[in-house]
Design a protein around this motif. Structure first.
Motif, mmCIF file in Angstrom:
data_model
loop_
_atom_site.group_PDB
_atom_site.id
_atom_site.type_symbol
_atom_site.label_atom_id
_atom_site.label_comp_id
_atom_site.label_asym_id
_atom_site.label_seq_id
_atom_site.Cartn_x
_atom_site.Cartn_y
_atom_site.Cartn_z
ATOM 1 N N ALA A 1 0.920 -1.220 -0.126
ATOM 2 C CA ALA A 1 0.085 0.085 0.078
ATOM 3 C C ALA A 1 0.848 1.473 -0.067
ATOM 4 C CB ALA A 1 -0.875 -0.042 1.272
ATOM 5 N N ASP A 2 0.155 2.324 -0.498
ATOM 6 C CA ASP A 2 1.140 3.742 -0.312
ATOM 7 C C ASP A 2 1.285 4.069 0.963
ATOM 8 O OD1 ASP A 2 2.385 6.016 -1.409
ATOM 9 O OD2 ASP A 2 0.618 6.917 -2.070
ATOM 10 N N ARG A 3 2.299 3.879 1.616
ATOM 11 C CA ARG A 3 2.880 4.535 2.850
ATOM 12 C C ARG A 3 1.927 4.255 4.056
ATOM 13 N NH1 ARG A 3 3.489 10.612 0.572
ATOM 14 N NH2 ARG A 3 2.014 9.656 -0.896
ATOM 15 N N THR A 4 1.100 3.112 3.765
ATOM 16 C CA THR A 4 0.311 2.712 4.938
ATOM 17 C C THR A 4 0.352 1.090 4.922
ATOM 18 O OG1 THR A 4 -1.745 2.002 3.578
ATOM 19 C CG2 THR A 4 -1.235 4.508 4.186
ATOM 20 N N THR A 5 -0.165 0.647 6.012
ATOM 21 C CA THR A 5 -0.053 -0.633 6.221
ATOM 22 C C THR A 5 -0.970 -1.349 5.176
ATOM 23 O OG1 THR A 5 -1.720 -0.095 8.191
ATOM 24 C CG2 THR A 5 0.356 -1.336 8.685
ATOM 25 N N LEU A 6 -0.973 -2.393 4.927
ATOM 26 C CA LEU A 6 -1.673 -3.164 3.750
ATOM 27 C C LEU A 6 -2.859 -3.937 4.295
ATOM 28 C CD1 LEU A 6 -1.757 -4.084 0.659
ATOM 29 C CD2 LEU A 6 -0.355 -5.982 1.229
ATOM 30 N N GLY A 7 -2.643 -4.285 5.400
ATOM 31 C CA GLY A 7 -3.704 -5.121 5.896
ATOM 32 C C GLY A 7 -4.200 -6.606 5.321
ATOM 33 N N ALA A 8 -2.680 -7.081 4.827
ATOM 34 C CA ALA A 8 -2.637 -8.481 4.492
ATOM 35 C C ALA A 8 -2.925 -9.355 5.600
ATOM 36 C CB ALA A 8 -1.384 -8.785 3.751
ATOM 37 N N ASP A 9 -2.386 -8.668 6.609
ATOM 38 C CA ASP A 9 -2.726 -9.086 8.370
ATOM 39 C C ASP A 9 -3.809 -8.746 8.731
ATOM 40 O OD1 ASP A 9 -2.780 -10.046 10.596
ATOM 41 O OD2 ASP A 9 -1.054 -8.552 11.491
ATOM 42 N N ASN A 10 -5.046 -9.254 8.455
ATOM 43 C CA ASN A 10 -5.224 -10.939 8.255
ATOM 44 C C ASN A 10 -6.167 -10.700 6.779
ATOM 45 O OD1 ASN A 10 -7.145 -13.413 9.752
ATOM 46 N ND2 ASN A 10 -5.447 -13.790 8.588
ATOM 47 N N GLY A 11 -6.068 -9.658 6.121
ATOM 48 C CA GLY A 11 -7.275 -9.571 5.015
ATOM 49 C C GLY A 11 -6.978 -10.726 4.202
ATOM 50 N N ILE A 12 -5.871 -11.046 3.898
ATOM 51 C CA ILE A 12 -5.610 -12.217 2.779
ATOM 52 C C ILE A 12 -6.234 -13.429 3.374
ATOM 53 C CG2 ILE A 12 -3.452 -12.985 3.784
ATOM 54 C CD1 ILE A 12 -4.318 -12.299 -0.065
ATOM 55 N N GLY A 13 -6.386 -13.615 4.411
ATOM 56 C CA GLY A 13 -6.894 -14.916 5.104
ATOM 57 C C GLY A 13 -8.345 -14.726 5.010
ATOM 58 N N CYS A 14 -8.943 -13.581 5.094
ATOM 59 C CA CYS A 14 -10.421 -13.415 4.933
ATOM 60 C C CYS A 14 -10.682 -13.624 3.452
ATOM 61 C CB CYS A 14 -10.633 -12.010 5.421
ATOM 62 S SG CYS A 14 -10.552 -11.635 7.258
ATOM 63 N N ALA A 15 -10.007 -13.006 2.578
ATOM 64 C CA ALA A 15 -10.409 -13.142 1.163
ATOM 65 C C ALA A 15 -10.182 -14.632 0.688
ATOM 66 C CB ALA A 15 -9.225 -12.509 0.335
ATOM 67 N N ALA A 16 -9.324 -15.339 1.349
ATOM 68 C CA ALA A 16 -9.171 -16.847 1.178
ATOM 69 C C ALA A 16 -10.296 -17.744 1.447
ATOM 70 C CB ALA A 16 -7.881 -17.480 1.427
ATOM 71 N N ALA A 17 -10.877 -17.272 2.677
ATOM 72 C CA ALA A 17 -11.991 -17.907 3.240
ATOM 73 C C ALA A 17 -13.279 -17.602 2.196
ATOM 74 C CB ALA A 17 -12.356 -17.445 4.582
ATOM 75 N N LEU A 18 -13.345 -16.307 1.965
ATOM 76 C CA LEU A 18 -14.519 -15.927 1.080
ATOM 77 C C LEU A 18 -14.357 -16.576 -0.220
ATOM 78 C CD1 LEU A 18 -14.556 -12.160 2.047
ATOM 79 C CD2 LEU A 18 -16.402 -14.026 2.632
ATOM 80 N N ALA A 19 -13.197 -16.675 -0.896
ATOM 81 C CA ALA A 19 -13.028 -17.417 -2.080
ATOM 82 C C ALA A 19 -13.379 -18.959 -2.023
ATOM 83 C CB ALA A 19 -11.615 -17.224 -2.412
ATOM 84 N N VAL A 20 -13.214 -19.511 -0.876
ATOM 85 C CA VAL A 20 -13.636 -20.899 -0.827
ATOM 86 C C VAL A 20 -15.076 -20.985 -0.807
ATOM 87 C CG1 VAL A 20 -13.768 -22.781 0.884
ATOM 88 C CG2 VAL A 20 -11.627 -21.719 0.647
ATOM 89 N N MET A 21 -15.838 -20.052 -0.252
ATOM 90 C CA MET A 21 -17.395 -20.151 -0.449
ATOM 91 C C MET A 21 -17.846 -19.734 -1.738
ATOM 92 S SD MET A 21 -19.917 -17.707 1.889
ATOM 93 C CE MET A 21 -19.211 -16.185 1.075
ATOM 94 N N THR A 22 -17.119 -18.753 -2.528
ATOM 95 C CA THR A 22 -17.705 -18.283 -3.870
ATOM 96 C C THR A 22 -17.027 -18.982 -4.892
ATOM 97 O OG1 THR A 22 -15.841 -16.565 -4.068
ATOM 98 C CG2 THR A 22 -17.966 -15.976 -2.801
ATOM 99 N N ASP A 23 -15.970 -19.720 -4.898
ATOM 100 C CA ASP A 23 -15.606 -20.420 -6.184
ATOM 101 C C ASP A 23 -15.909 -21.851 -6.053
ATOM 102 O OD1 ASP A 23 -14.106 -21.633 -7.947
ATOM 103 O OD2 ASP A 23 -12.088 -20.854 -7.522
ATOM 104 N N ASP A 24 -16.914 -22.065 -6.970
ATOM 105 C CA ASP A 24 -17.523 -23.441 -7.303
ATOM 106 C C ASP A 24 -16.510 -24.642 -7.571
ATOM 107 O OD1 ASP A 24 -20.011 -22.372 -6.621
ATOM 108 O OD2 ASP A 24 -20.571 -21.952 -8.546
ATOM 109 N N SER A 25 -15.454 -24.235 -7.964
ATOM 110 C CA SER A 25 -14.355 -25.454 -8.271
ATOM 111 C C SER A 25 -13.734 -25.983 -6.992
ATOM 112 C CB SER A 25 -13.292 -24.826 -9.150
ATOM 113 O OG SER A 25 -12.541 -23.915 -8.687
ATOM 114 N N VAL A 26 -14.177 -25.263 -5.823
ATOM 115 C CA VAL A 26 -13.465 -25.973 -4.657
ATOM 116 C C VAL A 26 -14.257 -26.765 -3.885
ATOM 117 C CG1 VAL A 26 -12.639 -25.210 -2.396
ATOM 118 C CG2 VAL A 26 -12.483 -23.593 -4.129
ATOM 119 N N GLN A 27 -13.911 -27.966 -3.814
ATOM 120 C CA GLN A 27 -14.270 -29.141 -3.053
ATOM 121 C C GLN A 27 -14.089 -29.062 -1.569
ATOM 122 O OE1 GLN A 27 -16.428 -31.315 -5.086
ATOM 123 N NE2 GLN A 27 -15.960 -29.440 -6.021
#
Length: 480
Positions: free
Chosen positions: A108-134
């Motif tokens: 991010a531009d001169r700020t925290t990025l929030g990958a801690d823990n936003g990338i984990g939140c995104a992964a959890a949501l992706a498991v829910m929305t991606d129909d290819s995931v078993q």
């Protein structure tokens, strides 16, 4: 605006992460990002439930053919640390993050990025929305207020959860599996001092220090990064006749202070020696601080002194900050040298209108080992006349090397990547300790992509570690 070279694969994960970065989400103000989660759940027809403090669980039905598999919990926290550089105009309560890609890292531009823990939140949501995931039946747990003391996990209504296996996605080194984390606690300290008007013959100064790396007070405490509070005291301690007017340094209990300001007055004839001392110390600091701190800048400017502490009280405050412990206190003898057993972070100091405020936190794997440090700090505070206000602590997550989930994760990692993953504990306060205390029978494994500089404006996510992280997560779910 999304950068032109923003990562594309895995598509659901990266899209959710981008959307999350556009939603302000400081600790205790997660309503908007929580609503994003709820909206995605309802769009998928998934049931959800929230508890009294705002934690949310989304119930995702099993993929066809996996209905009989046991329920799995995927856990992340919604809030982020909000730190920026002095020259960056950014309101964390209102403004979206501005992203950029540089040399294989997302920042991010001169700020925290929030990958801690936003990338984990995104992964959890992706498991829910991606129909290819078993996957088996899932309970996606999104907690709040993690970064200010694990408040959401502490107050979680565990009755919302039924799963006996949990994947936590809040660690920051790819090719490593985590099975333990530190516990922690802390304090705030206060004391009032009488103030006096500035006397004739005193010159007022504003000492500003900036440009340190700062960082995570757990996973980076062993890196010996500069603490702005300690360096400011290094400049001022011993200046004859110095009288303090104000101090402002540090931002949060879990952030190593990277910048600070002191307002003071001293006899006018001491000013040239003070300037020379500052130049000398700046050179000394670069001789022993890590390279990440070599961008530090320290400067003196005139200040109009008005309300000041006495010289004796000023010396007492500086002496207290000089002896106040900070840094790694002991290392784990059975693990690699970067695993700290016990540490403390001198996090914040404020002095205004004679009112002194100090905040500090400590981390441990063994609560008994932490007791002498806790007693020593509280004894020091009492000797200095401070009022002691303990913060609520939280338990550690004790490693379980017999974990079935660990064995499964290790075997799958070897099979997918032909690499033996490192098995570690982390000197940081993951929510796993609290969650384990609420659900003692749950088997927990934690992993994530590589993040560096968490809790600082240099926070960055290594892009090429995200696809294999996603591959491990989805493959593990498919065989659970």
């Amino acid at each position: 605006m999304k950068p032109e070279n923003y990562p594309q694969t895995p598509s659901h994960l990266w899209e959710h992460f981008y959307q999350i970065t556009q939603i302000p989400r400081p600790s205790k103000a997660e309503a908007a990002v929580r609503q994003y989660v709820i909206d995605r759940a309802e769009a998928r027809g998934c049931r959800w439930q929230a508890d009294a403090v705002g934690n949310v669980v989304v119930y995702v039905p099993a993929s066809p053919g996996m209905e009989a598999s046991g329920t799995v919990i995927i856990q992340n926290h919604l809030d982020m640390v909000t730190v920026k550089t002095e020259d960056k105009a950014h309101d964390f309560d209102r403004d979206p993050l501005q992203l950029r890609v540089e040399d294989g890292w997302l920042k991010a531009d001169r700020t925290t990025l929030g990958a801690d823990n936003g990338i984990g939140c995104a992964a959890a949501l992706a498991v829910m929305t991606d129909d290819s995931v078993q996957h088996p039946p899932l309970e996606l747990l999104f907690t709040v207020d993690e970064e200010t003391g694990l408040g959401g996990a502490r107050e979680l209504d565990a009755g919302m959860l039924s799963g006996d296996r949990m994947l936590n996605l809040d660690t920051e080194d790819w090719n490593e599996l985590y099975i333990g984390c530190a516990g922690g606690g802390g304090w705030t300290f206060t004391r009032g001092f009488a103030t006096e008007a500035a006397a004739d013959g005193l010159a007022g100064f504003h000492l500003n220090l900036k440009g340190l790396a700062g960082g995570h007070s757990g996973i980076q405490i062993h890196e010996q990064l500069g603490n702005a509070i300690k360096l400011l005291v290094d400049v001022l301690q011993g200046v004859e006749g110095l009288r303090l007017g104000g101090i402002a340094a540090g931002v949060a209990h879990n952030v190593i202070p990277r910048e600070g300001d002191v307002y003071f007055a001293c006899p006018a004839e001491a000013a040239p020696a003070l300037e020379a001392r500052l130049d000398t110390l700046s050179g000394h600091w670069r001789g022993y601080l890590p390279a990440a701190d070599h961008g530090l800048e320290a400067a003196l400017a005139p200040w109009r002194a008005e309300s000041l502490l006495s010289a004796a009280d000023s010396a007492a405050v500086l002496d207290l900050l000089a002896v106040f412990p900070h840094g790694a206190q002991s290392y784990n003898l059975a693990q690699p040298a970067d695993l700290v057993d016990l540490s403390i972070n001198l996090a914040r100091v404020e002095l205004a209108a004679g009112e002194l405020f100090i905040e500090s936190s400590f981390r441990f794997f063994n609560a008994d080992q932490a007791q002498p440090l806790r007693r020593a700090v509280e004894s020091l505070a009492r000797l200095a006349g401070l009022e002691v206000h303990p913060m609520a602590g939280y338990p550690g997550w004790q490693p379980d090397f017999t974990s079935a989930l660990l064995a499964q994760g290790k075997a799958l990692h070897r099979r997918l990547f032909d690499v033996e993953p490192a098995v570690k504990a982390i000197h940081a306060g993951l929510e796993c300790g609290l969650l384990k205390s609420k659900k003692p029978d749950v088997d927990i494994l934690s992993f994530g992509p590589t993040i560096r500089g968490a809790h600082s404006p240099s926070e960055r996510l290594q892009i090429d570690t995200v696809p294999p992280f996603w591959q491990l997560l989805t493959a593990l779910l498919a065989e659970m």
